[in-house]
Design a protein around this motif. Structure first.
Motif, short mmCIF file in Angstrom:
data_model
loop_
_atom_site.label_atom_id
_atom_site.label_comp_id
_atom_site.label_asym_id
_atom_site.label_seq_id
_atom_site.Cartn_x
_atom_site.Cartn_y
_atom_site.Cartn_z
N GLN A 35 0.82 -1.18 0.22
CA GLN A 35 0.07 -0.14 0.00
C GLN A 35 0.97 1.09 -0.01
O GLN A 35 2.07 1.41 0.88
CB GLN A 35 -1.10 0.03 1.26
CG GLN A 35 -1.88 -1.03 1.36
CD GLN A 35 -2.93 -0.98 0.26
OE1 GLN A 35 -3.47 0.15 0.07
NE2 GLN A 35 -3.43 -2.00 -0.19
N ILE A 36 0.69 2.04 -0.87
CA ILE A 36 1.32 3.45 -1.00
C ILE A 36 0.28 4.47 -1.19
O ILE A 36 -0.67 4.38 -1.37
CB ILE A 36 2.38 3.38 -2.11
CG1 ILE A 36 1.68 3.21 -3.55
CG2 ILE A 36 3.43 2.32 -2.03
CD1 ILE A 36 2.38 3.37 -4.74
N SER A 37 0.88 5.98 -0.74
CA SER A 37 0.10 7.01 -0.73
C SER A 37 -0.40 7.29 -2.22
O SER A 37 0.32 6.84 -3.23
CB SER A 37 0.73 8.11 -0.35
OG SER A 37 1.92 8.49 -1.26
N LEU A 38 -1.56 7.87 -2.49
CA LEU A 38 -1.93 8.21 -3.62
C LEU A 38 -1.14 8.97 -4.59
O LEU A 38 -0.76 9.23 -5.66
CB LEU A 38 -3.42 9.01 -3.67
CG LEU A 38 -4.47 7.86 -3.13
CD1 LEU A 38 -5.72 8.88 -2.96
CD2 LEU A 38 -4.71 6.81 -4.31
N ASP A 39 -0.30 10.02 -3.79
CA ASP A 39 0.64 10.93 -4.41
C ASP A 39 1.73 10.12 -4.99
O ASP A 39 2.03 10.44 -6.21
CB ASP A 39 1.27 12.01 -3.40
CG ASP A 39 0.03 13.10 -3.10
OD1 ASP A 39 -0.87 13.24 -3.69
OD2 ASP A 39 0.32 13.67 -2.00
N LEU A 40 2.42 9.15 -4.34
CA LEU A 40 3.36 8.38 -4.83
C LEU A 40 3.00 7.51 -5.94
O LEU A 40 3.65 7.51 -6.90
CB LEU A 40 4.10 7.63 -3.50
CG LEU A 40 5.06 6.79 -4.02
CD1 LEU A 40 6.19 7.50 -4.73
CD2 LEU A 40 5.63 5.78 -2.76
N ILE A 46 4.67 7.41 -9.73
CA ILE A 46 5.09 6.26 -10.16
C ILE A 46 4.58 6.09 -11.56
O ILE A 46 5.07 5.56 -12.62
CB ILE A 46 4.91 5.08 -9.12
CG1 ILE A 46 6.03 4.93 -8.11
CG2 ILE A 46 5.02 3.68 -9.99
CD1 ILE A 46 5.64 4.23 -6.79
N SER A 47 3.19 6.33 -11.72
CA SER A 47 2.41 5.93 -12.68
C SER A 47 2.89 6.93 -13.99
O SER A 47 2.97 6.34 -15.37
CB SER A 47 0.79 5.97 -12.51
OG SER A 47 0.32 5.12 -11.64
N GLU A 48 2.98 8.08 -13.56
CA GLU A 48 3.42 9.03 -14.72
C GLU A 48 4.65 8.61 -15.22
O GLU A 48 5.03 8.69 -16.38
CB GLU A 48 3.45 10.63 -14.06
CG GLU A 48 2.16 11.07 -13.87
CD GLU A 48 1.93 12.23 -13.21
OE1 GLU A 48 3.13 12.91 -12.89
OE2 GLU A 48 0.96 12.78 -13.04
N ALA A 49 5.67 8.23 -14.18
CA ALA A 49 7.14 7.82 -14.70
C ALA A 49 6.98 6.64 -15.41
O ALA A 49 7.72 6.33 -16.39
CB ALA A 49 7.97 8.06 -13.41
N LEU A 58 6.93 1.51 -19.87
CA LEU A 58 6.96 0.24 -19.28
C LEU A 58 5.70 -0.44 -18.56
O LEU A 58 5.12 0.46 -18.16
CB LEU A 58 8.17 0.05 -18.29
CG LEU A 58 9.74 0.55 -18.63
CD1 LEU A 58 10.54 0.73 -17.66
CD2 LEU A 58 10.24 -0.66 -19.61
N THR A 59 5.61 -1.70 -18.16
CA THR A 59 4.39 -1.96 -17.36
C THR A 59 5.08 -1.80 -16.11
O THR A 59 5.94 -1.65 -15.64
CB THR A 59 4.30 -3.65 -17.71
OG1 THR A 59 5.42 -4.17 -17.14
CG2 THR A 59 4.28 -4.11 -19.00
N THR A 60 3.91 -1.77 -15.22
CA THR A 60 4.00 -1.58 -13.65
C THR A 60 5.32 -2.59 -13.19
O THR A 60 6.32 -2.33 -12.43
CB THR A 60 2.74 -1.75 -12.87
OG1 THR A 60 2.19 -0.85 -13.11
CG2 THR A 60 3.19 -1.58 -11.33
N GLU A 83 12.79 -2.46 -12.29
CA GLU A 83 13.93 -1.59 -12.69
C GLU A 83 14.51 -0.43 -11.44
O GLU A 83 15.57 -0.63 -10.97
CB GLU A 83 13.68 -0.60 -13.80
CG GLU A 83 13.92 -1.16 -14.92
CD GLU A 83 13.87 -0.49 -16.46
OE1 GLU A 83 14.01 0.77 -16.14
OE2 GLU A 83 13.67 -0.98 -17.57
N LEU A 84 13.23 -0.11 -10.82
CA LEU A 84 13.45 0.64 -9.59
C LEU A 84 14.12 0.08 -8.54
O LEU A 84 15.33 0.48 -8.07
CB LEU A 84 12.38 1.26 -9.09
CG LEU A 84 11.58 2.55 -9.77
CD1 LEU A 84 10.16 2.88 -9.13
CD2 LEU A 84 12.48 3.50 -9.82
#
Length: 140
Positions: A10-15, A19-22, A28-30, A36-37
């Motif tokens: 579970q992560i914050s909506l902002d994070l 992540i989704s934008e990057a 790339l897929t999630t 990679e991260l």
């Protein structure tokens, strides 16, 4: 293909948005993006916290200086940090000095783009073209 296992957190909506934008920008897929991260993170940890550039876009420049010069630089950095209201690093200072010197030494041709030191001609100077492969004459 190596064996895989699911990882859920579970992560914050902002994070999540960042992540989704990057991830989308990287195309790339999630799963690929998070892999990679995490891989980069553990490589950085193994490297003592230092980020290594895998595509060799940066190089290390190291040299020794006298204690007197080091203390002068340190004092200058303290003054600049106080003046600017933020910490000025040695790296920032040295890069600024180098870039400033190169900008003064390497003229820019507005129409043609960057002109390197070997391509720059002195004003009004008639220089003979050098034969390909011939060593340049050095003046002492």
């Amino acid at each position: 293909m190596p064996a895989t296992k699911n990882l859920c957190a579970q992560i914050s909506l902002d994070l999540h948005q960042k992540i989704s934008e990057a991830r989308e920008a990287a195309g790339l897929t999630t799963a690929q993006y998070i892999t990679e991260l995490l891989t980069e993170y553990f490589k950085m940890k193994e490297n003592g916290g230092n980020i290594t550039m895998t595509n060799n876009t940066t190089r290390t420049l190291a040299f020794q200086i006298s204690e007197e010069l080091f203390q002068r630089i340190k004092a200058h950095l303290e003054c600049e940090s106080a003046r600017l209201g933020r910490k000025v690093t040695q790296r920032e200072f040295v890069l600024g000095v180098i870039e400033g010197a190169l900008n003064m030494a390497e003229p820019m041709d507005v129409d043609e783009g960057y002109v390197g030191p070997c391509e720059a001609q002195p004003e009004g100077g008639d220089t003979q073209p050098q034969e390909e492969g011939a060593p340049a004459a050095l003046s002492a």
